[in-house]
Design a protein around this motif. Structure first.
Motif, PDB file in Angstrom:
ATOM      1  N   ASN A  36       0.829  -1.208   0.000  1.00 17.04           N
ATOM      2  CA  ASN A  36       0.000   0.000   0.000  1.00 17.04           C
ATOM      3  C   ASN A  36       0.861   1.255   0.000  1.00 17.04           C
ATOM      4  O   ASN A  36       0.626   2.184   0.765  1.00 17.04           O
ATOM      5  CB  ASN A  36      -0.968  -0.018   1.194  1.00 17.04           C
ATOM      6  CG  ASN A  36      -1.928  -1.191   1.123  1.00 17.04           C
ATOM      7  OD1 ASN A  36      -2.337  -1.605   0.049  1.00 17.04           O
ATOM      8  ND2 ASN A  36      -2.267  -1.747   2.276  1.00 17.04           N
ATOM      9  N   TRP A  37       1.891   1.224  -0.859  1.00 20.67           N
ATOM     10  CA  TRP A  37       2.750   2.380  -1.121  1.00 20.67           C
ATOM     11  C   TRP A  37       3.657   2.752   0.046  1.00 20.67           C
ATOM     12  O   TRP A  37       4.286   3.793   0.042  1.00 20.67           O
ATOM     13  CB  TRP A  37       1.916   3.595  -1.562  1.00 20.67           C
ATOM     14  CG  TRP A  37       1.294   3.360  -2.902  1.00 20.67           C
ATOM     15  CD1 TRP A  37       1.825   3.655  -4.130  1.00 20.67           C
ATOM     16  CD2 TRP A  37       0.042   2.726  -3.167  1.00 20.67           C
ATOM     17  NE1 TRP A  37       0.982   3.245  -5.124  1.00 20.67           N
ATOM     18  CE2 TRP A  37      -0.127   2.687  -4.569  1.00 20.67           C
ATOM     19  CE3 TRP A  37      -0.962   2.201  -2.358  1.00 20.67           C
ATOM     20  CZ2 TRP A  37      -1.243   2.132  -5.182  1.00 20.67           C
ATOM     21  CZ3 TRP A  37      -2.077   1.645  -2.954  1.00 20.67           C
ATOM     22  CH2 TRP A  37      -2.222   1.615  -4.349  1.00 20.67           C
ATOM     23  N   LYS A  38       3.765   1.866   1.045  1.00 23.55           N
ATOM     24  CA  LYS A  38       4.673   2.101   2.169  1.00 23.55           C
ATOM     25  C   LYS A  38       5.669   0.944   2.234  1.00 23.55           C
ATOM     26  O   LYS A  38       5.276  -0.224   2.129  1.00 23.55           O
ATOM     27  CB  LYS A  38       3.897   2.194   3.497  1.00 23.55           C
ATOM     28  CG  LYS A  38       2.820   3.277   3.523  1.00 23.55           C
ATOM     29  CD  LYS A  38       3.408   4.671   3.487  1.00 23.55           C
ATOM     30  CE  LYS A  38       2.347   5.746   3.685  1.00 23.55           C
ATOM     31  NZ  LYS A  38       1.362   5.820   2.598  1.00 23.55           N
ATOM     32  N   GLN A  39       6.954   1.267   2.427  1.00 24.39           N
ATOM     33  CA  GLN A  39       7.963   0.214   2.510  1.00 24.39           C
ATOM     34  C   GLN A  39       7.662  -0.717   3.670  1.00 24.39           C
ATOM     35  O   GLN A  39       7.327  -0.280   4.769  1.00 24.39           O
ATOM     36  CB  GLN A  39       9.349   0.835   2.687  1.00 24.39           C
ATOM     37  CG  GLN A  39      10.484  -0.185   2.632  1.00 24.39           C
ATOM     38  CD  GLN A  39      11.849   0.493   2.606  1.00 24.39           C
ATOM     39  OE1 GLN A  39      12.100   1.380   1.788  1.00 24.39           O
ATOM     40  NE2 GLN A  39      12.730   0.098   3.504  1.00 24.39           N
ATOM     41  N   GLN A  40       7.772  -2.015   3.406  1.00 21.17           N
ATOM     42  CA  GLN A  40       7.457  -3.020   4.415  1.00 21.17           C
ATOM     43  C   GLN A  40       8.604  -4.031   4.486  1.00 21.17           C
ATOM     44  O   GLN A  40       8.958  -4.641   3.477  1.00 21.17           O
ATOM     45  CB  GLN A  40       6.146  -3.731   4.057  1.00 21.17           C
ATOM     46  CG  GLN A  40       5.742  -4.831   5.007  1.00 21.17           C
ATOM     47  CD  GLN A  40       5.576  -4.346   6.428  1.00 21.17           C
ATOM     48  OE1 GLN A  40       6.364  -4.708   7.307  1.00 21.17           O
ATOM     49  NE2 GLN A  40       4.562  -3.529   6.657  1.00 21.17           N
ATOM     50  N   GLU A  41       9.181  -4.191   5.678  1.00 19.31           N
ATOM     51  CA  GLU A  41      10.334  -5.085   5.826  1.00 19.31           C
ATOM     52  C   GLU A  41      10.029  -6.283   6.702  1.00 19.31           C
ATOM     53  O   GLU A  41      10.938  -6.969   7.169  1.00 19.31           O
ATOM     54  CB  GLU A  41      11.524  -4.292   6.385  1.00 19.31           C
ATOM     55  CG  GLU A  41      11.984  -3.180   5.448  1.00 19.31           C
ATOM     56  CD  GLU A  41      13.191  -2.425   5.973  1.00 19.31           C
ATOM     57  OE1 GLU A  41      13.732  -2.821   7.014  1.00 19.31           O
ATOM     58  OE2 GLU A  41      13.592  -1.426   5.328  1.00 19.31           O
ATOM     59  N   ASN A  42       8.762  -6.567   6.929  1.00 15.58           N
ATOM     60  CA  ASN A  42       8.363  -7.706   7.746  1.00 15.58           C
ATOM     61  C   ASN A  42       7.792  -8.816   6.864  1.00 15.58           C
ATOM     62  O   ASN A  42       6.650  -8.721   6.404  1.00 15.58           O
ATOM     63  CB  ASN A  42       7.324  -7.270   8.779  1.00 15.58           C
ATOM     64  CG  ASN A  42       6.816  -8.430   9.624  1.00 15.58           C
ATOM     65  OD1 ASN A  42       7.436  -9.499   9.655  1.00 15.58           O
ATOM     66  ND2 ASN A  42       5.698  -8.241  10.299  1.00 15.58           N
ATOM     67  N   PRO A  43       8.555  -9.895   6.619  1.00 20.04           N
ATOM     68  CA  PRO A  43       8.070 -10.969   5.749  1.00 20.04           C
ATOM     69  C   PRO A  43       6.801 -11.639   6.277  1.00 20.04           C
ATOM     70  O   PRO A  43       6.027 -12.214   5.502  1.00 20.04           O
ATOM     71  CB  PRO A  43       9.236 -11.968   5.725  1.00 20.04           C
ATOM     72  CG  PRO A  43      10.441 -11.171   6.128  1.00 20.04           C
ATOM     73  CD  PRO A  43       9.939 -10.154   7.098  1.00 20.04           C
ATOM     74  N   ALA A  44       6.571 -11.573   7.595  1.00 20.44           N
ATOM     75  CA  ALA A  44       5.432 -12.263   8.201  1.00 20.44           C
ATOM     76  C   ALA A  44       4.163 -11.417   8.214  1.00 20.44           C
ATOM     77  O   ALA A  44       3.132 -11.860   8.732  1.00 20.44           O
ATOM     78  CB  ALA A  44       5.784 -12.683   9.626  1.00 20.44           C
ATOM     79  N   LEU A  45       4.214 -10.218   7.632  1.00 20.28           N
ATOM     80  CA  LEU A  45       3.023  -9.373   7.603  1.00 20.28           C
ATOM     81  C   LEU A  45       1.856 -10.125   6.979  1.00 20.28           C
ATOM     82  O   LEU A  45       1.981 -10.707   5.901  1.00 20.28           O
ATOM     83  CB  LEU A  45       3.301  -8.109   6.800  1.00 20.28           C
ATOM     84  CG  LEU A  45       2.098  -7.177   6.620  1.00 20.28           C
ATOM     85  CD1 LEU A  45       1.829  -6.401   7.900  1.00 20.28           C
ATOM     86  CD2 LEU A  45       2.317  -6.229   5.447  1.00 20.28           C
ATOM     87  N   GLU A  46       0.711 -10.113   7.654  1.00 21.46           N
ATOM     88  CA  GLU A  46      -0.486 -10.772   7.131  1.00 21.46           C
ATOM     89  C   GLU A  46      -1.165  -9.837   6.134  1.00 21.46           C
ATOM     90  O   GLU A  46      -1.601  -8.727   6.488  1.00 21.46           O
ATOM     91  CB  GLU A  46      -1.438 -11.097   8.283  1.00 21.46           C
ATOM     92  CG  GLU A  46      -2.557 -12.027   7.903  1.00 21.46           C
ATOM     93  CD  GLU A  46      -2.168 -13.498   8.025  1.00 21.46           C
ATOM     94  OE1 GLU A  46      -3.054 -14.344   7.840  1.00 21.46           O
ATOM     95  OE2 GLU A  46      -0.992 -13.803   8.298  1.00 21.46           O
ATOM     96  N   CYS A  47      -1.265 -10.253   4.889  1.00 24.58           N
ATOM     97  CA  CYS A  47      -1.884  -9.438   3.853  1.00 24.58           C
ATOM     98  C   CYS A  47      -3.396  -9.654   3.845  1.00 24.58           C
ATOM     99  O   CYS A  47      -3.893 -10.699   4.269  1.00 24.58           O
ATOM    100  CB  CYS A  47      -1.309  -9.784   2.482  1.00 24.58           C
ATOM    101  SG  CYS A  47       0.442  -9.359   2.309  1.00 24.58           S
TER     102      CYS A  47
END
Length: 259
Positions: free
Chosen positions: A212-223
């Motif tokens: 959602n246009w924000k950098q994300q560095e957590n592989p475990a983030l629940e989409c």
């Protein structure tokens, strides 16, 4: 009522939601319209959801062209409807020696950000492969014209043009059905890029992935349904639909992929 709004969004979006609630209150109770900076599509969705739940204020969006991705929001009392000029948007076209120099979208964005202005002061960067245009907030136009002279090593000059001269860039999406072991970010990127989970995790931790246009560095983030993922070098994908689990306990999802 407010708490029920938060449950529809990610915890890290709370600060922005609070800001939108303040804008809505000012428009509804103090009759003070609010013109925002350029918002990405996720921020626009939040503004629409928050303001749209009330009848005493309304919101309009405009980004210079109808297909614009980044748009300014105009939040105002429900009896008012802004015109295009009220969004204070300018469109520039770059003049540069295109026979000898190639300028890319990332180079233009990097040079604009190098002026020291917030990303929110710029809208879309448009190109047909040769002609390059960008959209900016009118309140910083004088500063841009005084200071924007180079993209990389190429000298450039700016020409302000009308909205009707904007390059039209409409994205076409196709739907792809995939199954994934989980709704984790790394699992979905693995399915989209057809790379290993280890490579997907490395890309995420390396700052190459945005959610959602924000950098994300957590592989475990629940989409979740509606999330837009962009992977540098691989493109962009949207989670259009989550169709539930298969007999083998895998998730069946529909991805929207830019053609």
């Amino acid at each position: 009522m407010v708490s029920s709004i938060y449950q529809h969004f990610r915890p890290e979006e709370k600060e922005f939601i609070d800001q939108v609630l303040q804008w809505r209150r000012e428009a509804a109770e103090m009759y003070v319209p609010k013109l925002t900076d350029f918002l990405d599509p996720r921020e626009q969705e939040i503004v629409q959801s928050v303001v749209g739940t009330h009848n005493d204020a309304v919101v309009f969006f405009f980004g210079g062209t109808d297909p614009s991705e980044r748009k300014r929001a105009y939040i105002c009392p429900d009896y008012f409807a802004p015109k295009e000029k009220d969004f204070d948007i300018v469109l520039y076209e770059l003049n540069y020696p295109d026979k000898f120099v190639t300028i890319t979208h990332p180079q233009v964005l990097g040079s604009l950000m190098g002026l020291g202005l917030r990303r929110g002061k710029f809208g879309d960067i448009l190109t047909d492969g040769q002609v390059i245009q960008f959209i900016a907030a009118k309140e910083v136009s004088s500063y841009i014209e005084l200071n924007f002279h180079h993209v990389g090593k190429a000298a450039v000059t700016l020409r302000q043009i009308g909205y009707d001269q904007a390059i039209r860039q409409e994205e076409e999406w196709k739907e792809v059905s995939v199954t994934v072991s989980s709704l984790r970010l790394d699992a979905i990127i693995t399915a989209f890029t057809k790379q290993s989970r280890q490579k997907a995790q490395a890309a995420i931790k390396g700052g190459l992935v945005k959610v959602n246009w924000k950098q994300q560095e957590n592989p475990a983030l629940e989409c979740t349904e509606g999330d837009v993922l962009s992977i540098r070098g691989a493109g962009r994908v949207k989670i259009s639909t989550i169709d539930g689990k298969t007999k083998k306990e895998k998730w069946r999802i529909i991805l929207g992929v830019i053609k």
